[in-house]
Design a protein around this motif. Structure first.
Motif, short mmCIF file in Angstrom:
data_model
loop_
_atom_site.label_atom_id
_atom_site.label_comp_id
_atom_site.label_asym_id
_atom_site.label_seq_id
_atom_site.Cartn_x
_atom_site.Cartn_y
_atom_site.Cartn_z
N GLY A 110 0.79 -1.22 0.00
CA GLY A 110 0.00 0.00 0.00
C GLY A 110 0.82 1.27 0.00
N ALA A 111 2.15 1.16 0.19
CA ALA A 111 3.00 2.35 0.20
C ALA A 111 3.17 2.93 -1.21
N ILE A 112 2.97 2.10 -2.24
CA ILE A 112 3.04 2.58 -3.62
C ILE A 112 1.74 3.32 -3.91
N SER A 113 1.84 4.57 -4.25
CA SER A 113 0.65 5.40 -4.34
C SER A 113 0.55 6.11 -5.68
N SER A 114 -0.56 6.80 -5.87
CA SER A 114 -0.79 7.58 -7.08
C SER A 114 0.39 8.53 -7.31
N PRO A 115 0.81 8.70 -8.56
CA PRO A 115 0.12 8.40 -9.83
C PRO A 115 0.41 7.02 -10.41
N ILE A 116 1.10 6.13 -9.67
CA ILE A 116 1.36 4.80 -10.21
C ILE A 116 0.10 3.94 -10.11
N THR A 117 -0.25 3.28 -11.19
CA THR A 117 -1.44 2.43 -11.21
C THR A 117 -1.10 0.95 -11.36
N HIS A 118 0.03 0.64 -12.01
CA HIS A 118 0.45 -0.75 -12.20
C HIS A 118 1.98 -0.80 -12.24
N ILE A 119 2.54 -1.92 -11.77
CA ILE A 119 3.97 -2.16 -11.88
C ILE A 119 4.18 -3.59 -12.37
N TYR A 120 5.00 -3.74 -13.40
CA TYR A 120 5.38 -5.06 -13.92
C TYR A 120 6.89 -5.20 -13.75
N GLU A 121 7.33 -6.35 -13.24
CA GLU A 121 8.75 -6.56 -13.01
C GLU A 121 9.14 -7.98 -13.38
N ILE A 122 10.23 -8.11 -14.11
CA ILE A 122 10.80 -9.43 -14.40
C ILE A 122 12.31 -9.34 -14.24
#
Length: 412
Positions: free
Chosen positions: A71-83
């Motif tokens: 929950g610490a990741i906040s607006s304006p980020i909506t999605h994160i993809y990581e590989i």
């Protein structure tokens, strides 16, 4: 699989031979025990900071070490993809021999998203444990001398997880990771008696289909220009079942007898951790202390002496300047260190395992995403009492893609 402790103590014909398996995240002769080398669920953020994460809250990066952090990741980020991908170089040493091997593969696949302002989630796929070794040695067996023993193992247990973080009240978040652990591990022990022209092979196999949960909590204390975060994590341990098959071959590889043998049970310990992290506008310094109750662990096919394990990790993150006019000013720098006592006593010998790491996060696509480069060095084992010392170096590359709204960064 009897006398496995003696395999590492024998030191006769070292060691890890043949091919190492590209899907393994960690190839080690120490993976002969239990279900192999246990891999912590991490992201590039954790790996570059010595594995810390219990109290880390980052606005732009995923932290699977503590599910309460999502929950610490906040607006304006909506999605994160990581590989993440890695290559690893291992060097194995005894007092008389040395050998090197390399491997590589995928570290993890992570995806973060939000259900609402108070409910965030992460899903991903990561290794849970890895087995990769081949060991040859010679010993006496009764009246027979120069009996050839070969131990080899391969396979992985993987975890598909869904994590949830809930902002319960202001500054307090709770989290849970639900994991589905699946995969298979095969271990073989072959005894070749030249005088009898026969080979006895024991095959142990673990096939996992388990649902598991671990929990986390974070509380944020806002100071004047900084914040102190306290984190807790808990895992109640897990049990796996396996089976043992023994087969006797003659010199022509024809089967003389076969027996499915006993069912095997592996009990892994509960663990608990606490973390502290001091957050400022541009940096994070964090420390974790984790306890694993290995004295309650058991492997039904191996007579081992376990002792409780403590792990300490320290990490630092410089976030970079999001308003920098130059490209280098946007880069994030990270470093960390950990140490832990190995939980199995071998021939009465205890030793520490430790490692260090450093990394840089380079922004791409106008600062919305990043390519993270990490180097780590890990040291496991000892040459005392003819045991094996393993030095590992890894280079990891993680691609992190973020969907951001309303931010446009400029640099020269």
């Amino acid at each position: 699989m009897p006398r496995l402790t003696q395999v590492l103590i024998a030191g006769a014909l070292l060691l890890v031979q043949g091919s190492l398996y590209a899907q393994n995240i960690f190839s080690s002769p120490y993976s002969v025990y239990g279900v192999g080398m246990i891999n912590n669920r991490t992201s590039s953020l954790n790996r570059s900071m010595g594995g810390v994460g219990i109290a880390v809250q980052d606005d732009y990066n995923l932290n699977p070490v503590n599910p309460a952090s999502y929950g610490a990741i906040s607006s304006p980020i909506t999605h994160i993809y990581e590989i993440g991908l890695y290559v690893e170089s291992n060097r194995y040493l005894t007092t008389s021999k040395a050998e090197s091997k390399s491997t590589g593969g995928i570290t993890n696949i992570n995806y973060w998203f939000k259900f609402s302002k108070w409910w965030s989630a992460s899903a991903g796929l990561a290794p849970y444990s890895s087995v990769g070794y081949k060991i040859n040695t010679q010993r006496e067996l009764g009246a027979a001398s120069n009996v050839n023993y070969t131990y080899d193992g391969s396979g992985n247990l993987n975890q598909l997880y869904l994590g949830n973080s809930f902002n319960v009240v202001k500054n307090l978040s709770l989290g849970v990771n639900l994991s589905y652990i699946f995969g298979s591990i095969t271990k073989n022990e072959s005894i070749d008696i030249p005088s009898q022209s026969s080979v006895l092979t024991f095959e142990n196999q673990v096939v996992a289909r388990k649902v598991h949960a671990d929990f986390g909590l974070q509380y944020r204390i806002n100071l004047k220009n900084r914040a102190l975060v306290v984190g807790l994590v808990a895992d109640n341990g897990i049990k796996f079942n396996g089976s043992q098959k023994s087969t006797l071959y003659d010199e022509n590889a024809d089967t003389l007898t076969s027996d499915n043998g006993d069912k095997l049970k592996y009990k892994l310990p509960a663990s608990y951790g606490v973390g502290l992290a001091l957050h400022s506008k541009r940096s994070i310094i964090a420390a974790d202390l984790k306890f694993e109750k290995w004295s309650s662990a058991s492997f039904s096919d191996q007579e081992l002496t376990f002792e409780d394990s403590w792990k300490f990790a320290l990490g630092y993150l410089y976030k970079g300047n999001p308003n920098a006019e130059s490209y280098l000013g946007l880069a994030s720098l990270r470093a960390g260190f950990y140490t832990q006592n190995y939980p199995i006593k071998l021939d009465g010998t205890s030793f520490l395992t430790w490692g260090l790491s450093a990394g840089v996060s380079l922004p791409v696509f106008d600062g919305k995403s990043s390519i993270n480069l990490t180097y780590s060095y890990d040291r496991l084992g000892t040459t005392s009492n003819n045991l094996i010392l393993q030095n590992s170096q890894k280079i990891m590359v993680d691609v992190v893609i973020r969907d951001l709204w309303g931010i446009r960064r400029k640099f020269d």
